[in-house]
Design an enzyme around this catalytic site. Structure first.
Site, PDB file in Angstrom:
ATOM      1  N   LYS A 127     -67.570  19.538 -32.648  1.00 30.47           N
ATOM      2  CA  LYS A 127     -67.122  19.746 -34.028  1.00 30.47           C
ATOM      3  C   LYS A 127     -65.682  19.301 -34.242  1.00 30.47           C
ATOM      4  O   LYS A 127     -65.338  18.771 -35.299  1.00 30.47           O
ATOM      5  CB  LYS A 127     -67.292  21.218 -34.415  1.00 30.47           C
ATOM      6  N   LYS A 178     -81.165  16.197 -32.509  1.00 28.08           N
ATOM      7  CA  LYS A 178     -81.695  17.444 -33.057  1.00 28.08           C
ATOM      8  C   LYS A 178     -81.827  17.338 -34.573  1.00 28.08           C
ATOM      9  O   LYS A 178     -80.971  16.748 -35.245  1.00 28.08           O
ATOM     10  CB  LYS A 178     -80.764  18.605 -32.684  1.00 28.08           C
ATOM     11  N   LYS A 180     -79.354  20.058 -40.554  1.00 25.74           N
ATOM     12  CA  LYS A 180     -79.140  20.151 -41.995  1.00 25.74           C
ATOM     13  C   LYS A 180     -77.932  19.340 -42.441  1.00 25.74           C
ATOM     14  O   LYS A 180     -77.734  19.111 -43.636  1.00 25.74           O
ATOM     15  CB  LYS A 180     -78.995  21.618 -42.412  1.00 25.74           C
TER      16      LYS A 180
END
Length: 338
Positions: free
Chosen positions: A117, A200, A203
């Site tokens: 991140k 993966k 969203k």
């Protein structure tokens, strides 16, 4: 000082970041609903985790309600499970600070999700983004949770939770916190992108075609599966024959998870057939499972006051468990406030 033994208790949480997907359903929500039948369960909307990066306040509040609606629509009963928002229970932040003082900075820098991140801009990331695994440990240990259902990508955080619990217990000569066990099971605990079987399902992916959202209607679900990337080869005789075919393997795993079958059973049923035959069957199966969830979420979101009432009731029950655990932790550490 010896403490009481721990009764089995399940805790897990999801960030309210919107756009819940099939991956969230198969990897978490459906298993949460199954576990409430045989366990004491607490399911949390971890809104404090969400603000490690900036959030629009109105969108965050709406996403919190939407996640609560998804929990309920997926089968979680607020009467059986304790369903609540993390920020409504002060003990999460209180215990997180103590764990910030127990955990080592090096542990945090080794967390793969922080690296992913923060990327090359780590120095400009929030301190919360670095320290949030200590808050995650607090989420779990605040309730003396013994088991946490998680996806494979969260296993490192449970290992850190165990490290923090062991260090706290060692430092203070107690066995107050349990050594929590991750629960990772099922054939589709890690659902992959419909556009790239090596990534993966997320969203946050820019392409909406890469995922099936829990708010998608039947037509959208069928279209996304029909257009999902595969290859030109037919289905093999065994699941092992899908090695090196990540997109095909992903669709078979999704079918198996939705149907409650093993991947080998699915492959055997479709052996030798093309994906032009397999995809319509998968689409019908996905629509049958997900359309009722989407419809129920819509009904719940039409009454936000009722969602807020259910979350408040859950927070009251969660606080009843958390408050004495925080008080005892403070006593162990030697803090004056209890």
């Amino acid at each position: 000082m010896a403490e009481a033994r721990f009764q089995p208790r399940v805790f897990s949480g999801i960030q309210p970041s919107g756009n819940l997907t099939l991956g969230n359903y198969l990897g978490a929500l459906r298993r949460f609903a199954e576990m409430q039948v045989s366990h004491e369960t607490l399911y949390c909307i971890v809104d404090l985790h969400a603000i490690t990066v900036w959030q629009d306040p109105a969108k965050l509040r709406n996403a919190t309600r939407e996640l609560a609606a998804a929990y309920i629509a997926s089968g979680i009963d607020p009467e059986k499970s304790i369903l609540f928002a993390q920020s409504a229970v002060p003990g999460h932040a209180q215990l997180a600070w103590i764990f910030n003082c127990v955990a080592r900075i090096g542990w945090m820098y080794r967390m793969s999700q922080f690296k992913d991140k923060a990327g090359k801009n780590a120095e400009n990331s929030s301190l919360g983004l670095l320290a949030y695994p200590a808050l995650m440990a607090a989420d779990i240990l605040l309730y003396h949770a013994t088991h946490v259902p998680v996806g494979e990508d969260q296993k490192q955080h449970i290992e850190l939770t165990r490290d923090i619990a062991m260090k706290f217990n060692h430092d203070y000569g107690t066995d107050f916190f349990p050594i929590t066990e991750p629960v990772i099971e099922g054939v589709a605990t890690r659902v992959m992108s419909l556009r790239d079987g090596t990534k993966k399902m997320s969203k946050s992916d820019p392409s909406d075609m890469s995922r099936i959202n829990l708010t998608d209607d039947a037509d959208a679900i069928a279209t996304k599966i029909r257009k999902a990337r595969t290859d030109a080869e037919p289905l093999p005789e065994t699941y092992a024959g899908l090695a090196g075919r990540p997109e095909a393997r992903n669709l078979v795993s999704i079918y198996a998870a939705l149907a409650g079958e093993t991947p080998d059973q699915v492959v055997a049923a479709f052996a030798g057939r093309a994906f032009s035959d397999f995809k319509p069957a998968l689409a019908d199966l996905a629509v049958a499972h997900l359309s009722p969830i989407s419809a129920r979420m819509g009904e719940l979101m039409a009454d936000p006051a009722e969602i807020d009432r259910l979350l408040a009731a859950g927070a009251e029950r969660a606080n009843a468990i958390a408050t004495p655990i925080v008080a005892r932790t403070y006593e162990i550490v030697g803090l004056a406030g209890r």
